[in-house]
Design a protein around this motif. Sequence first.
Motif, PDB file in Angstrom:
ATOM      1  N   ALA A 117      68.393  39.468  78.564  1.00  0.00           N
ATOM      2  CA  ALA A 117      66.875  39.536  78.083  1.00  0.00           C
ATOM      3  C   ALA A 117      66.390  38.131  78.084  1.00  0.00           C
ATOM      4  CB  ALA A 117      66.883  40.219  76.727  1.00  0.00           C
ATOM      5  N   ASN A 118      67.106  37.179  77.440  1.00  0.00           N
ATOM      6  CA  ASN A 118      66.540  36.069  77.319  1.00  0.00           C
ATOM      7  C   ASN A 118      66.389  35.383  78.674  1.00  0.00           C
ATOM      8  OD1 ASN A 118      66.585  35.847  74.355  1.00  0.00           O
ATOM      9  ND2 ASN A 118      68.631  34.663  74.378  1.00  0.00           N
ATOM     10  N   LEU A 119      67.312  35.519  79.808  1.00  0.00           N
ATOM     11  CA  LEU A 119      67.368  34.903  80.999  1.00  0.00           C
ATOM     12  C   LEU A 119      66.104  35.663  81.717  1.00  0.00           C
ATOM     13  CD1 LEU A 119      71.003  34.804  81.658  1.00  0.00           C
ATOM     14  CD2 LEU A 119      69.674  32.885  81.508  1.00  0.00           C
ATOM     15  N   GLY A 120      65.990  36.659  81.471  1.00  0.00           N
ATOM     16  CA  GLY A 120      64.896  37.365  82.363  1.00  0.00           C
ATOM     17  C   GLY A 120      63.523  36.966  82.023  1.00  0.00           C
ATOM     18  N   ALA A 121      63.264  36.163  80.865  1.00  0.00           N
ATOM     19  CA  ALA A 121      62.131  35.775  80.700  1.00  0.00           C
ATOM     20  C   ALA A 121      61.820  34.448  81.457  1.00  0.00           C
ATOM     21  CB  ALA A 121      61.842  35.196  79.091  1.00  0.00           C
ATOM     22  N   ASP A 122      62.693  33.829  82.245  1.00  0.00           N
ATOM     23  CA  ASP A 122      62.244  32.852  83.270  1.00  0.00           C
ATOM     24  C   ASP A 122      62.204  33.456  84.699  1.00  0.00           C
ATOM     25  OD1 ASP A 122      62.464  29.944  84.157  1.00  0.00           O
ATOM     26  OD2 ASP A 122      63.953  31.089  85.519  1.00  0.00           O
ATOM     27  N   GLU A 123      61.228  33.430  85.368  1.00  0.00           N
ATOM     28  CA  GLU A 123      60.802  33.719  86.612  1.00  0.00           C
ATOM     29  C   GLU A 123      62.135  33.821  87.414  1.00  0.00           C
ATOM     30  OE1 GLU A 123      57.719  33.764  90.341  1.00  0.00           O
ATOM     31  OE2 GLU A 123      57.284  32.399  88.657  1.00  0.00           O
ATOM     32  N   LYS A 124      62.607  32.616  87.627  1.00  0.00           N
ATOM     33  CA  LYS A 124      63.444  32.399  88.612  1.00  0.00           C
ATOM     34  C   LYS A 124      64.842  33.158  88.379  1.00  0.00           C
ATOM     35  CE  LYS A 124      66.044  28.761  91.432  1.00  0.00           C
ATOM     36  NZ  LYS A 124      66.395  27.425  91.352  1.00  0.00           N
ATOM     37  N   LEU A 150      61.988  41.279  82.348  1.00  0.00           N
ATOM     38  CA  LEU A 150      62.177  41.397  83.850  1.00  0.00           C
ATOM     39  C   LEU A 150      60.753  41.875  84.498  1.00  0.00           C
ATOM     40  CD1 LEU A 150      65.855  42.891  84.364  1.00  0.00           C
ATOM     41  CD2 LEU A 150      64.864  40.422  84.811  1.00  0.00           C
ATOM     42  N   ALA A 151      60.164  42.597  83.831  1.00  0.00           N
ATOM     43  CA  ALA A 151      58.866  43.350  84.328  1.00  0.00           C
ATOM     44  C   ALA A 151      57.700  42.572  83.995  1.00  0.00           C
ATOM     45  CB  ALA A 151      58.771  44.715  83.675  1.00  0.00           C
ATOM     46  N   ALA A 152      58.025  41.235  83.492  1.00  0.00           N
ATOM     47  CA  ALA A 152      56.832  40.639  82.989  1.00  0.00           C
ATOM     48  C   ALA A 152      56.266  39.725  84.203  1.00  0.00           C
ATOM     49  CB  ALA A 152      57.122  39.727  81.805  1.00  0.00           C
ATOM     50  N   HIS A 153      56.986  39.557  85.209  1.00  0.00           N
ATOM     51  CA  HIS A 153      56.622  38.652  86.405  1.00  0.00           C
ATOM     52  C   HIS A 153      55.987  39.517  87.531  1.00  0.00           C
ATOM     53  CE1 HIS A 153      59.145  35.766  84.038  1.00  0.00           C
ATOM     54  NE2 HIS A 153      59.920  36.815  83.906  1.00  0.00           N
ATOM     55  N   ASN A 165      73.312  32.708  72.886  1.00  0.00           N
ATOM     56  CA  ASN A 165      72.559  31.654  72.231  1.00  0.00           C
ATOM     57  C   ASN A 165      72.018  30.672  72.825  1.00  0.00           C
ATOM     58  OD1 ASN A 165      73.056  33.211  69.774  1.00  0.00           O
ATOM     59  ND2 ASN A 165      75.021  32.113  69.231  1.00  0.00           N
ATOM     60  N   LEU A 166      72.638  30.327  73.936  1.00  0.00           N
ATOM     61  CA  LEU A 166      72.351  28.996  74.932  1.00  0.00           C
ATOM     62  C   LEU A 166      71.127  29.498  75.807  1.00  0.00           C
ATOM     63  CD1 LEU A 166      75.888  27.801  75.852  1.00  0.00           C
ATOM     64  CD2 LEU A 166      74.099  26.198  74.728  1.00  0.00           C
ATOM     65  N   SER A 167      71.019  30.673  75.884  1.00  0.00           N
ATOM     66  CA  SER A 167      69.893  31.259  76.560  1.00  0.00           C
ATOM     67  C   SER A 167      68.455  31.251  75.619  1.00  0.00           C
ATOM     68  CB  SER A 167      70.092  32.443  77.276  1.00  0.00           C
ATOM     69  OG  SER A 167      70.186  33.500  76.278  1.00  0.00           O
ATOM     70  N   VAL A 168      68.564  30.979  74.743  1.00  0.00           N
ATOM     71  CA  VAL A 168      67.194  30.953  73.536  1.00  0.00           C
ATOM     72  C   VAL A 168      66.502  29.698  74.312  1.00  0.00           C
ATOM     73  CG1 VAL A 168      66.291  30.753  71.434  1.00  0.00           C
ATOM     74  CG2 VAL A 168      68.268  32.089  71.798  1.00  0.00           C
ATOM     75  N   GLY A 169      65.130  30.053  74.445  1.00  0.00           N
ATOM     76  CA  GLY A 169      64.445  28.809  75.005  1.00  0.00           C
ATOM     77  C   GLY A 169      64.664  28.518  76.482  1.00  0.00           C
ATOM     78  N   ASP A 170      63.861  27.607  77.084  1.00  0.00           N
ATOM     79  CA  ASP A 170      64.064  27.440  78.378  1.00  0.00           C
ATOM     80  C   ASP A 170      65.000  26.384  78.956  1.00  0.00           C
ATOM     81  OD1 ASP A 170      62.155  29.272  78.793  1.00  0.00           O
ATOM     82  OD2 ASP A 170      60.482  27.760  78.581  1.00  0.00           O
ATOM     83  N   GLU A 171      65.616  25.579  78.003  1.00  0.00           N
ATOM     84  CA  GLU A 171      66.288  24.371  78.512  1.00  0.00           C
ATOM     85  C   GLU A 171      67.480  24.781  79.164  1.00  0.00           C
ATOM     86  OE1 GLU A 171      67.745  20.147  76.285  1.00  0.00           O
ATOM     87  OE2 GLU A 171      67.108  22.030  74.964  1.00  0.00           O
ATOM     88  N   HIS A 172      68.189  25.581  78.810  1.00  0.00           N
ATOM     89  CA  HIS A 172      69.395  25.949  79.624  1.00  0.00           C
ATOM     90  C   HIS A 172      69.805  27.266  80.194  1.00  0.00           C
ATOM     91  CE1 HIS A 172      70.715  23.005  76.650  1.00  0.00           C
ATOM     92  NE2 HIS A 172      70.321  23.545  75.600  1.00  0.00           N
ATOM     93  N   LYS A 173      68.504  27.690  80.540  1.00  0.00           N
ATOM     94  CA  LYS A 173      68.733  28.826  81.302  1.00  0.00           C
ATOM     95  C   LYS A 173      69.106  28.657  83.091  1.00  0.00           C
ATOM     96  CE  LYS A 173      65.257  32.098  79.266  1.00  0.00           C
ATOM     97  NZ  LYS A 173      64.918  31.258  77.888  1.00  0.00           N
ATOM     98  N   GLY A 174      68.465  27.493  83.389  1.00  0.00           N
ATOM     99  CA  GLY A 174      68.771  27.163  84.789  1.00  0.00           C
ATOM    100  C   GLY A 174      70.226  26.837  85.205  1.00  0.00           C
ATOM    101  N   ILE A 196      72.849  28.054  83.014  1.00  0.00           N
ATOM    102  CA  ILE A 196      73.575  29.346  83.071  1.00  0.00           C
ATOM    103  C   ILE A 196      73.568  30.126  84.348  1.00  0.00           C
ATOM    104  CG2 ILE A 196      73.658  31.536  81.890  1.00  0.00           C
ATOM    105  CD1 ILE A 196      72.447  30.316  79.565  1.00  0.00           C
ATOM    106  N   ALA A 197      72.467  30.161  85.240  1.00  0.00           N
ATOM    107  CA  ALA A 197      72.476  30.803  86.326  1.00  0.00           C
ATOM    108  C   ALA A 197      73.349  29.881  87.460  1.00  0.00           C
ATOM    109  CB  ALA A 197      70.938  30.725  87.093  1.00  0.00           C
ATOM    110  N   GLU A 198      73.329  28.762  87.431  1.00  0.00           N
ATOM    111  CA  GLU A 198      73.833  27.916  88.354  1.00  0.00           C
ATOM    112  C   GLU A 198      75.280  28.061  88.151  1.00  0.00           C
ATOM    113  OE1 GLU A 198      72.624  23.808  88.019  1.00  0.00           O
ATOM    114  OE2 GLU A 198      70.618  24.253  88.726  1.00  0.00           O
ATOM    115  N   ALA A 199      76.036  28.280  86.911  1.00  0.00           N
ATOM    116  CA  ALA A 199      77.434  28.031  86.629  1.00  0.00           C
ATOM    117  C   ALA A 199      77.716  29.733  86.900  1.00  0.00           C
ATOM    118  CB  ALA A 199      77.604  27.973  85.061  1.00  0.00           C
ATOM    119  N   GLY A 200      77.001  30.552  87.352  1.00  0.00           N
ATOM    120  CA  GLY A 200      77.318  32.021  87.706  1.00  0.00           C
ATOM    121  C   GLY A 200      77.344  32.884  86.411  1.00  0.00           C
ATOM    122  N   GLY A 201      76.754  32.339  85.306  1.00  0.00           N
ATOM    123  CA  GLY A 201      76.532  33.200  84.083  1.00  0.00           C
ATOM    124  C   GLY A 201      75.897  34.557  84.438  1.00  0.00           C
TER     125      GLY A 201
END
Length: 902
Positions: A538-545, A582-585, A495-504, A506-511
């Motif tokens: 799937a949500n996180l994969g929408a962000d390139e990094k 993941l394949a969209a980038h 739920n937190l990974s919906v949208g772009d606000e918290h994706k980074g 989550i990655a930084e926290a080792g999620g």
Amino acid sequence: MSPRVKRKCSHNKEEETNISSETPDSGCLNQATDYGVDWTTLPDDTVIQLFSYLNYRDRASLTSTCRTFRIVGSLPCLWGTLDLRSHKFDTAAAVSLSSRCKNLQRLKFHAAGSADALVSLQARELREISGDFCRDITDAALSVIAARHEMLESVHLGPDACEKISSDAIRALAYCCPNLRRLWMSGVREVSGDALNALAKHCRQLLDVGFVESENIDEVALGNLTSVKFLSVAGTRNLKWGSAAQVWSRLPHLVGLDISRTDVNLSAVTRFLSSSRNLKVLFALNCPVFEAEVDSITMLKQKGGILLTFLSDIFKGVASLLADNSKNVNDVFQCWRKLKNKDKSLDEIFVWVEWVFSHLLLRIAENNLKEFDGFWLTQGAAVLLSLLQSSQEEVQERAATAVATFVVIDDENATVDSQRAEAIMRGDGIRLLLNLARSSQEGLQSEAAKAIANLSIDSKVAKAVAESGGITILANLAKSMNRLVAEEAAGGLWNLSVGDEHKGAIAEAGGIKALVDLIFKWPTSTDGLLERATGALANLGADEKCSMEVAMAGGVHALVMLARTCKFEGVQEQAARALANLAAHGDSNSNNAAIGQEAGALEALVQLTYSQNEGVRQEAAGALWNLSFDDKNREAIAAAGGVEALVALAQSSSNASQGLQERAAGALWGLSVSETNSIAIGRQGGISPLIELASSDIEDVHETAAGALWNLAFYRDNALRIIQDGGVQPLVHLCSTSMSKMARFMAALALVYMFDARIDGAVPVGPSSQGSSKTLNVDGVGRMALKHVEEFVISFFDPQTFYTAAASLAPTAFAQISEAIRIPEAGHLRCSYYNTTTLKNLPLQFTMPGGRHAMHHSGLLQNAGAPRVLRAAAAAASAPIQAKIFAKIVLRNLEHHHEISS
């Protein structure tokens, strides 16, 4: 939590002997550790305290590391309480635990399949049992449990209905467990007078009785339980309230009575309050008699009894129990918890009130009735927030579950009530829930994580969770060996990974690593956990990094493994969606190619397009569409049967969702870039469904279908099929009327390809072409189609700007026109053919500087001799002004790209 050890065990000579006799040089841990610490030399009470924070599986694992830990980890004080609800508890597990459970006193378990195993624990000192999912517990099983555990003081079975338990099992409890103090059951079929009389006779210390949501209770015999202080019949049907009020009001020690969610009448309520000798609290929440306004304030004053209904001020009512109730009524429970000199009888009442409230509010939240909206906002949310701070773990857990439940108003579409969510947030609920999530108790971790996950659907709450450190907490919980904890934590990250606000964050926290590890850690049968983990990825994969981090963490292999082996449709859908993202980038990283190189990936996605589930088909087609941008993938998809599968999908999509139609057409568009695939699509019958999709009113659908038809139209046989299958009119319609400039552009390209003089004369048309008596004059239709193409080109013509440019020939004027007529998306298109006789003005969009394939198109035009044709068009005296300007812009574009290449 196991009780704290207040002194070192070494002070006890007997325990010191038992431990020290086996510790010297016997363990795998020694003083030569990497960290220079000998953990076996820690004080015993410190080690015991550390062990007490572990679940039974981790505790057992740690005891296997060395002899010292094995001895300490087997001490009875660490095995006084056992919570097996999230673990498989069968006879084999019980036997393996039995050596440690001789002094076990409290046990929580999922009753499904576990009742028989409970006996194998051989925990003869057992005092309390609490089981949920009790539908399968039988009279025989409960009778055996009672016979083997005569020291039982508390039996709690619910909140699910105990459908197979009757009075026989209650009698067995009465005969076998004379120390029984609490008996709480849900959904018992029948509680007879004989069973109740047996309890009255043999269980003289019975203080707390609950027969909630039961079918039939002998209300007269219930009055024989003279030792009872607290009684609950919430949700029970078929009670004779005249008899009940007459008998129960004579119970000499009755202090608390819960008749919520029953059809009690006003006369019975009045009698309870006026005649009961010691009654302090009467729960009557969600009773029809109080749905109309009743003078509950007057009733409150009768003999000091507190009547709690939805119409009363709950905190103020409970506050009247306190000697000084003039203050702190905003949260009377907190006020009571802070009292230094507590009265024992008052403590009993408050503990019971918290217990009842936690049950009631959870059940009301589960029913999700619209009429409780006002209650939740005015009082319910505040009561839940107070219960989250209870000293009773069961109350905290149920309160967290109730929070998770009451905020969701539409389970299917994951919709939360924003007002309820904000009420929890305003009341500092996020901090309270995160504190519970940090608990060492896995039941609290699981329910708190569930509440955080559901609340985080609301964007404001999600922001508050992130700012309060919730993402790190959830990422850590996702690593839990407890499946329920890991599942709820993964849901929170989803739920937190919906949208772009918290994706980074989550990655930084080792999620990301935690989510990928979940897929490898848990079997494919744990479908709920895997669906949430893959949904988050799937949500996180929408962000390139983040997509690169997913790949680095082994996410490609994990997701392909699920796509290949998991049979649960929810997991298949999310795994395919994750691979699609993941394949969209493809332009910025190698994930696209990496997925194609993963063994079985493309074959699995092709097979998923045949799924019976529309969501799975849609996401699989979307993944194949994105993967087809890679040349090697495109051919490999075709080799895996992708052409046939996607043509079949397009053929069956006429009544499907917009998303499926768009992705089916898009995947065929991607494959059709290849000559071999394009010809195969035409031969497999792919043109007819694409024409139908091009006729759609939905912009995204007809745009992708037009793109596919454009690619297909390059080849003569396909162009002929488009004409024969009635594709000219839909393309002309798109070219003339679509709100999407991109769709109009591609429809124009398709029409130019079709009528470039490769097809002449008359052709048969109709659904089947073969044997059709209808024919079409290609020349006439072609002239009509190209006329619409010209009209599309002219639509970009602004007379004033164009005449100004023609007069000055200034670069700025041409640049201004170029920017005004640019279709940004056209820069992503790749064309492999130009016929200079029909070139006209269409190449302009392909050669705009900055386009992804502009250099490629510039080279094709140079090779086709386009500059000569363009110069002639620009110099022709009789040519329209727009043709001259367009020709000059294309010439300038070609010169620009030529300079760059040289």
